[in-house]
Design an enzyme around this catalytic site. Sequence first.
Site, PDB file in Angstrom:
ATOM      1  N   GLU A 144       0.877  -1.177   0.000  1.00  0.00           N
ATOM      2  CA  GLU A 144       0.000   0.000   0.000  1.00  0.00           C
ATOM      3  C   GLU A 144       0.914   1.227   0.000  1.00  0.00           C
ATOM      4  OE1 GLU A 144      -2.407   0.271   3.567  1.00  0.00           O
ATOM      5  OE2 GLU A 144      -4.002   1.313   2.476  1.00  0.00           O
ATOM      6  N   VAL A 145       0.883   1.970  -1.085  1.00  0.00           N
ATOM      7  CA  VAL A 145       1.756   3.136  -1.217  1.00  0.00           C
ATOM      8  C   VAL A 145       0.962   4.357  -0.756  1.00  0.00           C
ATOM      9  CG1 VAL A 145       3.132   4.515  -2.823  1.00  0.00           C
ATOM     10  CG2 VAL A 145       2.916   2.040  -3.166  1.00  0.00           C
TER      11      VAL A 145
END
Length: 707
Positions: free
Chosen positions: A459-460
């Site tokens: 998850e950026v």
Amino acid sequence: MINYQLDDQGIATLTWDMTGRSQNVLNGESCAALFAAIAKAAKDEAVKAILMTSAKADFVAGGDLEWLLAAKGADELFARTLDLHRALRQLETCGKPVAMALPGSALGGGLEVAMAGHYRVASDNPRARFGLPEVTLGLLPGGGGTQRLPRLIGIQNALPLLLEGKRLKADAALKLGLLHAVVPAGTEVAAARAWLLAQTALVQQPWDSKGFRIPGGAVSSPGVQQLFMAANALLRAKTYGNYPAPQHILSCVYEGLITDIDTGLKTEARYFVNTVLSPQAKAMIRTLFFSMNAANKLAARPAEVPTQSYSKVGILGAGMMGAGIAYVSAKAGISAVLLDTTPEAAERGKSHAQALVEKQLNRGQMKPEQAQALLARIAPTTDYAELAGADLVIEAVFEDRAIKAGVTRQAEAVLAADAIFASNTSTLPITGLAQASARPANFIGLHFFSPVEKMPLVEVIVGKLTSPATLARALDFVKALGMTPIVVNDARGFYTSRVFSTYVLEGMALLSQGVAPALIENAGLQAGMPVGPLALTDEVSAELVVKIDRQTQADLGDAWRERPGQSVARKLVELGRIGKKAGRGFYDYPEGGKKSLWPGLAEQFPLAATQPPLAELVQRLLFVQSLEAARCMEEGVLTTARDADVGSVLGWGFPAYLGGTIGQIQGLGVQTFVAQCEPLAARHGARFAPPQLLLDMASRGEAFYPR
Ligand code: NAD
């Protein structure tokens, strides 16, 4: 599409070579070309034998899913399927020997075409895979795979391949009898020709020969009957009837193999059409194929930024997460400096990689020299100076703002001005952490999941000040690791932790309402979640749930609200039943034994006089997640439904048959979803109230994805 060449020995060679594509696939054009080439070779008396091969690295990669989904309804799909069956039957029954020379992978429709040959010879290409992976996208092999494979290798050998979609290497396929020979790369066509020229008698498929018996026993044999009973029960236990594809595959094999092949193929075609048109297949193809491909191709990457390649990264904190990140980096060929407060702690981090490598060595999945090179890329240290020259540093130290701020400053002191600094925090907002940075534009969140080496999602998290260039370069790193990114904007709990927590909290809320714990757990499994909500709370620990809530309360002040379920977590902590790591939580974890629900729950959370129906619990556990995901869309935490869906399926195992959190709303239709939420909200509270985004979409008749 398919080059046709007849030589002076009477061998017609049909070479797949689709122009403008890196892979051969089955679609409208290639099928038309295939059918024409087969008809020509079958009818031409000058043709004595037929050889099929590919000019590409692989044989045929499978069916073109866009073409599949573009079919206008059941009739067209059924007609197409029968056309393919007819052509492949013509090929295998034309009286001429047919050999398939496979330079690389033959998967799905590609393997189905290959199985219509009398002889299959493959190159010993280490990258080649053979299998029928349709089930993994909610489909079944519709090109005769459910009929030819069990007739070829037996029902017992075929079922796992059909039901699990396993991809075999050439040597395993040879052992099973799926291939007849594996030869040095580049000699497969010559080997196929030699076989063709050696045939003097009539060549037939086993199933067209007189007295054919299915290897390993017919459907009616006692062993196979037992096999079906067990397979049915196992499937039910694994899927709770949520996935039509494997059920239909079993039916195809059972019903198709008590008849002749032509009737069997018709049976398969009917199940195929039914499966393709199912909402589950649509949802799975959308999320697991199209959306995942888009995510892997970095659809959200700012295009103007040049691609960054990585040769050296730094990792701060050699604990569970840091050690995992160092391992996946080294595996991807990137040198990783692994820093901790003591040499022992840093070494311990490296020993995690050592253990993973040894496992693979023992299983023959890695060569000793690869293992050595991988380990040599991990440099444990306590010295910040060693971070010099790293393009990226990821911190995975304790979840504590002050400690994180300290390591940020120390690392930045030795890093080049354009290096990226990423935090693997699971709960602390990125924008706040970036305040410790002298260059917040280069600060980003890279949220890995545990265990890092098994969980493919990252998850950026884009902070308020994170620059597009930093986002682009961070995405390049995720791609270099071979992992799948989703991009979210900074907010409490980001996307995955926030939505995932609604599932565990709903489970605890149900418990506080007097629902039987076993019923709650079964509802979670019946919904298609990998683990029941109470068992999951034990995994993450009730203590952590309470800790995060306290932090939230401190951060939000007056805006904080008690959420149903939190009081149950606090109660468990008070009782000292903090979870699996303590051996006691909602479950007891006897050493060496199986976990079982703690009998004391009955006293702490007395049962209500009437228990709600299972379906209602399933709905609550699933809807609460989709509603929170919709709120994330509304607040701009998520910018695409694609990220919501990919993130939910890969991140915490939200059921793939629904296509993900937003996929569930799409499947029901926004209007129906909203209508079903309203009574839930009236009975159970505001968490079930549909957000304005959904109300607006419902009133305008909109959908998240084109229909
Ligand atoms: P952990 O306790 O296993 O490891 C933390 C490591 O950081 C320890 O080895 C510790 O010695 C080291 N450390 C502490 N202070 C340091 C300092 N000043 N300098 C260098 N090293 C220092 O923790 P973890 O589970 O690996 O979690 C690390 C981070 O990743 C946390 O922010 C956590 O929230 C986040 N995270 C954890 C998970 C998970 O499932 N555990 C998942 C995603 C993100």
